[in-house]
Design an enzyme around this catalytic site. Structure first.
Site, PDB file in Angstrom:
ATOM      1  N   SER A 125      -4.406 -18.322   4.893  1.00 19.39           N
ATOM      2  CA  SER A 125      -3.652 -17.530   3.587  1.00 19.39           C
ATOM      3  C   SER A 125      -3.237 -18.286   2.769  1.00 19.39           C
ATOM      4  O   SER A 125      -3.384 -19.359   3.027  1.00 19.39           O
ATOM      5  CB  SER A 125      -2.913 -16.633   3.744  1.00 19.39           C
ATOM      6  N   TYR A 150       6.645 -14.757   7.206  1.00 18.67           N
ATOM      7  CA  TYR A 150       4.906 -14.791   7.321  1.00 18.67           C
ATOM      8  C   TYR A 150       3.846 -16.066   6.801  1.00 18.67           C
ATOM      9  O   TYR A 150       2.881 -16.338   7.567  1.00 18.67           O
ATOM     10  CB  TYR A 150       3.943 -13.125   6.559  1.00 18.67           C
ATOM     11  N   LYS A 154       1.208 -18.566   9.117  1.00 19.99           N
ATOM     12  CA  LYS A 154       0.657 -19.256   8.903  1.00 19.99           C
ATOM     13  C   LYS A 154      -0.222 -20.695   8.438  1.00 19.99           C
ATOM     14  O   LYS A 154      -0.280 -21.414   8.851  1.00 19.99           O
ATOM     15  CB  LYS A 154      -0.580 -19.140   7.119  1.00 19.99           C
TER      16      LYS A 154
HETATM   17  N1  UFG Z   1       2.719  -5.715  -7.932  1.00 14.92           N
HETATM   18  C1  UFG Z   1       3.154  -4.768  -8.628  1.00 14.92           C
HETATM   19  N2  UFG Z   1       4.062  -4.051  -7.741  1.00 14.92           N
HETATM   20  C2  UFG Z   1       4.044  -3.850  -6.752  1.00 14.92           C
HETATM   21  C3  UFG Z   1       3.050  -4.198  -5.912  1.00 14.92           C
HETATM   22  C4  UFG Z   1       2.592  -5.889  -6.572  1.00 14.92           C
HETATM   23  O1  UFG Z   1       3.929  -5.303  -9.989  1.00 14.92           O
HETATM   24  O2  UFG Z   1       3.808  -2.827  -6.701  1.00 14.92           O
HETATM   25  C5  UFG Z   1       2.610  -6.999  -8.067  1.00 14.92           C
HETATM   26  C6  UFG Z   1       2.768  -8.681  -7.680  1.00 14.92           C
HETATM   27  O3  UFG Z   1       5.215  -8.496  -7.852  1.00 14.92           O
HETATM   28  C7  UFG Z   1       1.683  -9.614  -7.654  1.00 14.92           C
HETATM   29  C8  UFG Z   1       1.029  -8.976  -7.274  1.00 14.92           C
HETATM   30  O4  UFG Z   1       1.579  -7.455  -7.331  1.00 14.92           O
HETATM   31  O5  UFG Z   1       2.575  -9.606  -9.630  1.00 14.92           O
HETATM   32  C9  UFG Z   1       0.354  -9.135  -6.186  1.00 14.92           C
HETATM   33  O6  UFG Z   1       0.983  -8.613  -5.419  1.00 14.92           O
HETATM   34  P1  UFG Z   1       0.925  -8.563  -4.050  1.00 14.92           P
HETATM   35  O7  UFG Z   1       1.882  -7.893  -2.706  1.00 14.92           O
HETATM   36  O8  UFG Z   1      -0.550  -7.335  -3.734  1.00 14.92           O
HETATM   37  O9  UFG Z   1      -0.614  -9.717  -3.267  1.00 14.92           O
HETATM   38  P2  UFG Z   1       0.954 -10.823  -3.342  1.00 14.92           P
HETATM   39  O10 UFG Z   1       0.581 -12.479  -4.250  1.00 14.92           O
HETATM   40  O11 UFG Z   1       2.189 -11.449  -3.324  1.00 14.92           O
HETATM   41  O12 UFG Z   1       0.236 -10.794  -1.782  1.00 14.92           O
HETATM   42  C10 UFG Z   1      -0.698 -11.737  -1.704  1.00 14.92           C
HETATM   43  C11 UFG Z   1      -1.577 -11.354   0.154  1.00 14.92           C
HETATM   44  C12 UFG Z   1      -0.172 -11.640   1.117  1.00 14.92           C
HETATM   45  C13 UFG Z   1       0.121 -13.436   1.323  1.00 14.92           C
HETATM   46  C14 UFG Z   1       0.427 -13.587  -0.612  1.00 14.92           C
HETATM   47  C15 UFG Z   1       0.734 -15.237  -0.766  1.00 14.92           C
HETATM   48  O13 UFG Z   1      -1.289 -10.143   0.576  1.00 14.92           O
HETATM   49  O14 UFG Z   1      -0.391 -11.423   2.101  1.00 14.92           O
HETATM   50  O15 UFG Z   1      -0.401 -13.259  -1.214  1.00 14.92           O
HETATM   51  O16 UFG Z   1       1.138 -15.107  -1.384  1.00 14.92           O
HETATM   52  F1  UFG Z   1       1.208 -13.771   1.652  1.00 14.92           F
END
Ligand code: UFG
Length: 336
Positions: A125, A150, A154
């Site tokens: 990841s 998590y 990785k």
């Molecule tokens: N977000 C919102 N509202 C929500 C959910 C997410 O605004 O309800 C935003 C988050 O703040 C972020 C973006 O959408 O800015 C993406 O969020 P995600 O949770 O979809 O994804 P992440 O980038 O946080 O997570 C991804 C992978 C994880 C990994 C992570 C590492 O899903 O497995 O990147 O940064 F660990």
């Protein structure tokens, strides 16, 4: 015909990869206890391909059961997807994550060694980059400052694979660092199945648009980005799945020892608000949303340098953010 064990093959990325492996002439065998999946995925795979998936319903940390699978199937290679992946849960229950994610890889490597299976593709990841030193991040960017347990699983698994391939010069490993996988199969027979309230953006968007959730909360609009919301590299899961087939084909052509890492993203960053508006445009539906506070642990911006994947694997994405958000919506509608 090459036979590949696909651990976590009933999961989101694993199921899409199963379809692409079959299309490429491989024989993919699923190893998955369905703890984070459902029977409907197996039915979906059959609908898409006309083939009933072979599945061994076992826990990948169970060495005896894994050994039996290898005895029975005599695989040529493995793609290891099986892992827990909820960032928030990993903060609350880190031992579950260290046990399952690291334990399953230890077990797998031992069983592979016992059966002289040498080719492995591992799901990593972009979380291993932490904040990322400069954007876009290349495979040479520093790793190890993950933001969650998590993420650390990785980091540790990657290190374990490097060490294992030094110790066993016949091992041939490719580690794929995924950015933000989204979307669903265009047939709408398989897609993401979030458990409970989704943590990730796109399942939350589709559920909010479908009226299953009150509204989406956009976590922060005061980041130093073009519209104040965070930037991510959203990649269609079908493009991602295809990279696994190319990785296996590439490994087969290499001389051991081998432990290579590749970024899998589009190379393009989009903000949360751009994702929301693109969803509304391509699907003609409104997403009710409010701006909320920042979410702990979020990095401001993350997107991939994809030159190595293109130059070495010959892989490039073919689908757009709009395609992914259209397919995610079709899948949401199919779920009902
Ligand atoms: N977000 C919102 N509202 C929500 C959910 C997410 O605004 O309800 C935003 C988050 O703040 C972020 C973006 O959408 O800015 C993406 O969020 P995600 O949770 O979809 O994804 P992440 O980038 O946080 O997570 C991804 C992978 C994880 C990994 C992570 C590492 O899903 O497995 O990147 O940064 F660990």
């Amino acid at each position: 015909m090459k036979k590949t064990i696909v651990t976590g093959g009933a999961g989101f990325i694993g199921s899409h990869t199963w379809v692409e492996l079959l299309a490429a002439g491989c024989t993919p065998i699923i190893v998955d206890d369905l703890r984070n999946s459902e029977e409907r995925v197996l039915l979906g795979l059959e609908k898409i391909t006309g083939r009933k998936p072979v599945i061994h319903r076992i826990d990948c940390t169970d060495a005896r059961a894994m050994n039996l699978v290898f005895v029975q199937e005599k695989p040529d290679s493995v793609i290891h997807f099986a892992a827990d992946k909820a960032v928030g849960e990993s903060v609350r229950d880190p031992l579950k994550y260290y046990h399952n994610n690291i334990g399953s890889l230890v077990t797998l490597l031992r069983v592979m060694a016992d059966h002289k299976v040498k080719d492995l593709v591992f799901s990593s990841s972009c979380t291993v980059y932490g904040e990322g030193d400069k954007l876009p991040v290349t495979e040479d960017s520093p790793t190890g400052a993950a933001a969650s347990p998590y993420g650390y699983t990785k980091v540790v698994c990657e290190q374990m694979l490097r060490d294992a391939s030094i110790a066993d010069p016949a091992l041939r490993v490719v580690m794929l660092r995924y950015f933000n996988p989204i979307g669903a199969h265009p047939s709408a027979h398989i897609g993401e199945l979030p458990i409970g309230v989704p943590n990730n953006l796109v399942p939350f968007i589709t559920q909010a648009a479908a009226g299953l959730r009150d509204k989406l909360t956009v976590f922060g609009n005061d980041y130093p980005t073009r519209d104040g919301s965070c930037i991510r590299d959203y990649i269609h899961v079908v493009d991602l799945a295809k990279a696994h087939v190319l990785a296996l084909q590439w490994i087969a052509k290499q001389k051991a020892p081998l432990c290579e890492v590749f970024n899998l993203g589009t190379g393009q960053g989009n903000t949360v608000l751009e994702a929301v508006h693109t969803f509304e445009e391509v699907n003609g539906v409104k997403v009710p949303f409010v701006i909320g506070p920042r979410r702990a642990g979020d990095v401001v911006a993350m997107y991939a340098d994809t030159a190595k994947s293109l130059n070495v694997l010959g892989w490039r994405t073919e689908l757009t953010l709009g395609d992914a958000l259209r397919d995610a919506w079709r899948w949401q509608l199919a779920l009902g």
